[in-house]
Design a protein around this motif. Structure first.
Motif, mmCIF file in Angstrom:
data_model
loop_
_atom_site.group_PDB
_atom_site.id
_atom_site.type_symbol
_atom_site.label_atom_id
_atom_site.label_comp_id
_atom_site.label_asym_id
_atom_site.label_seq_id
_atom_site.Cartn_x
_atom_site.Cartn_y
_atom_site.Cartn_z
ATOM 1 N N LEU A 81 45.734 33.165 47.214
ATOM 2 C CA LEU A 81 46.784 32.642 46.675
ATOM 3 C C LEU A 81 46.753 32.618 45.088
ATOM 4 O O LEU A 81 47.899 32.990 44.422
ATOM 5 C CB LEU A 81 47.079 31.253 46.954
ATOM 6 C CG LEU A 81 47.320 30.939 48.548
ATOM 7 C CD1 LEU A 81 47.168 29.371 49.100
ATOM 8 C CD2 LEU A 81 48.762 31.528 48.746
ATOM 9 N N LEU A 82 45.688 32.397 44.436
ATOM 10 C CA LEU A 82 45.384 32.414 43.050
ATOM 11 C C LEU A 82 45.707 34.033 42.566
ATOM 12 O O LEU A 82 46.301 34.175 41.511
ATOM 13 C CB LEU A 82 44.256 32.163 42.657
ATOM 14 C CG LEU A 82 43.935 30.559 42.822
ATOM 15 C CD1 LEU A 82 42.397 30.232 42.404
ATOM 16 C CD2 LEU A 82 44.796 29.693 41.861
ATOM 17 N N GLU A 83 45.498 34.763 43.348
ATOM 18 C CA GLU A 83 45.505 36.433 42.996
ATOM 19 C C GLU A 83 47.038 36.814 42.854
ATOM 20 O O GLU A 83 47.301 37.605 42.413
ATOM 21 C CB GLU A 83 44.514 37.180 43.682
ATOM 22 C CG GLU A 83 43.141 37.221 43.292
ATOM 23 C CD GLU A 83 42.842 37.832 41.812
ATOM 24 O OE1 GLU A 83 43.696 38.926 41.658
ATOM 25 O OE2 GLU A 83 42.057 37.524 41.073
ATOM 26 N N LYS B 113 39.830 27.121 37.738
ATOM 27 C CA LYS B 113 41.167 26.496 37.087
ATOM 28 C C LYS B 113 41.395 27.158 35.573
ATOM 29 O O LYS B 113 42.446 27.592 35.351
ATOM 30 C CB LYS B 113 41.044 25.132 36.676
ATOM 31 C CG LYS B 113 41.320 24.026 38.048
ATOM 32 C CD LYS B 113 41.007 22.761 37.599
ATOM 33 C CE LYS B 113 41.777 22.286 36.488
ATOM 34 N NZ LYS B 113 41.305 20.738 36.075
ATOM 35 N N TYR B 114 40.430 27.273 35.049
ATOM 36 C CA TYR B 114 40.179 27.933 33.534
ATOM 37 C C TYR B 114 40.517 29.490 33.736
ATOM 38 O O TYR B 114 41.441 30.107 32.848
ATOM 39 C CB TYR B 114 38.955 27.412 32.756
ATOM 40 C CG TYR B 114 39.170 26.143 32.153
ATOM 41 C CD1 TYR B 114 40.042 25.628 31.364
ATOM 42 C CD2 TYR B 114 37.935 25.405 32.237
ATOM 43 C CE1 TYR B 114 39.980 24.734 30.870
ATOM 44 C CE2 TYR B 114 38.049 24.239 31.916
ATOM 45 C CZ TYR B 114 39.076 23.939 31.162
ATOM 46 O OH TYR B 114 38.832 22.456 30.528
ATOM 47 N N SER B 115 39.966 30.092 34.693
ATOM 48 C CA SER B 115 40.037 31.597 35.073
ATOM 49 C C SER B 115 41.536 31.850 35.271
ATOM 50 O O SER B 115 41.982 32.872 34.518
ATOM 51 C CB SER B 115 38.965 32.133 35.988
ATOM 52 O OG SER B 115 37.699 31.936 35.711
ATOM 53 N N TYR B 116 42.257 31.201 35.939
ATOM 54 C CA TYR B 116 43.456 31.673 36.257
ATOM 55 C C TYR B 116 44.642 30.870 35.538
ATOM 56 O O TYR B 116 45.797 30.882 35.962
ATOM 57 C CB TYR B 116 43.627 31.322 37.928
ATOM 58 C CG TYR B 116 42.995 32.244 38.710
ATOM 59 C CD1 TYR B 116 43.619 33.515 39.160
ATOM 60 C CD2 TYR B 116 41.719 32.196 39.356
ATOM 61 C CE1 TYR B 116 42.815 34.530 39.825
ATOM 62 C CE2 TYR B 116 41.032 32.982 39.950
ATOM 63 C CZ TYR B 116 41.644 34.053 40.255
ATOM 64 O OH TYR B 116 41.001 35.062 41.014
ATOM 65 N N PRO C 291 47.079 34.713 29.552
ATOM 66 C CA PRO C 291 47.982 34.114 29.020
ATOM 67 C C PRO C 291 49.052 34.608 28.317
ATOM 68 O O PRO C 291 50.192 34.514 28.202
ATOM 69 C CB PRO C 291 47.069 33.606 27.594
ATOM 70 C CG PRO C 291 45.477 33.378 28.383
ATOM 71 C CD PRO C 291 45.398 34.440 29.339
ATOM 72 N N ALA C 292 48.619 36.075 28.150
ATOM 73 C CA ALA C 292 49.772 37.027 27.687
ATOM 74 C C ALA C 292 50.742 37.537 28.650
ATOM 75 O O ALA C 292 51.978 37.427 28.555
ATOM 76 C CB ALA C 292 49.239 38.276 27.136
#
Length: 201
Positions: free
Chosen positions: A90-92, A59-62, A109-110
């Motif tokens: 799906l996350l990628e 969760k934090y990574s993505y 985040p950017a």
């Protein structure tokens, strides 16, 4: 638009990896957060704790919060194939992650901010939803005005060659999402099988 806004170094210390940011403080202070660090914690984590930790790491990574992550897992379980691998794919395939992988932004985040501020296009159309799911063949670029904005273009560094599922055209400043990546090609240190086991309880 929900997102994590808490301390980033604390998260990196929690997992002992540069989950958020560059992790430059890990060498100096690699103890887990808290008054006593690891001294008062259990030396070996239980099964549930390990599974929960992997979910939190993903969760934090993505940059995904709980409800959205759960919905992504449900979609991964619905699709054919291995659920854990589908989850990573799906996350990628999220737009903000792909903008980051293409080197248009220096961090997730950017990249999320670029998308939310309507700088990014998909197949020529402006998309301002960071969680937008890309399909193979989609072309990601910058809006015409954004492409000549030095505040936006100064951070572009181009795609890392190891991300073979993406293609980057430097002349046109456009990238292509060629296909969903294979699990072994994704560098994130996430044990997705533990996440599957957690949600299967």
């Amino acid at each position: 638009m929900a997102r994590y806004t808490g301390p980033k170094t604390k998260i990196s210390r929690m997992f002992g990896e540069p989950i958020l940011g560059n992790g430059k403080w890990l060498g100096k202070n690699s103890n887990p957060p808290g008054m006593h660090g690891a001294q008062r914690k259990r030396k070996t984590l239980g099964e549930y704790a390990l599974q929960l930790k992997e979910k939190q790491k993903a969760k934090y990574s993505y940059g995904v919060l709980e409800k959205q992550f759960r919905n992504t897992f449900v979609e991964a379980a619905r699709r054919k194939g291995v659920t854990g691998e589908n989850l990573i794919k799906l996350l990628e395939a999220r737009l903000d992650n792909t903008v980051f992988r293409l080197g248009i932004a220096i961090s997730r985040p950017a990249a999320r901010q670029l998308v939310a501020h309507k700088h990014v296009t998909v197949n020529g159309m402006v998309v301002n939803v960071p969680s937008y799911q890309l399909q193979p063949g989609d072309i990601i670029g910058l809006k015409e005005k954004s492409a000549i904005n030095t505040a936006v273009t100064s951070n572009i560094r181009g795609r890392n060659p190891k991300f073979g599922w993406l293609d980057w055209n430097e002349a046109e400043m456009k990238g292509t999402f060629i296909a969903y990546p294979e699990r072994e090609s994704v560098p994130e240190n996430i044990k997705e099988q533990l996440i599957v086991e957690l949600y299967s309880k």
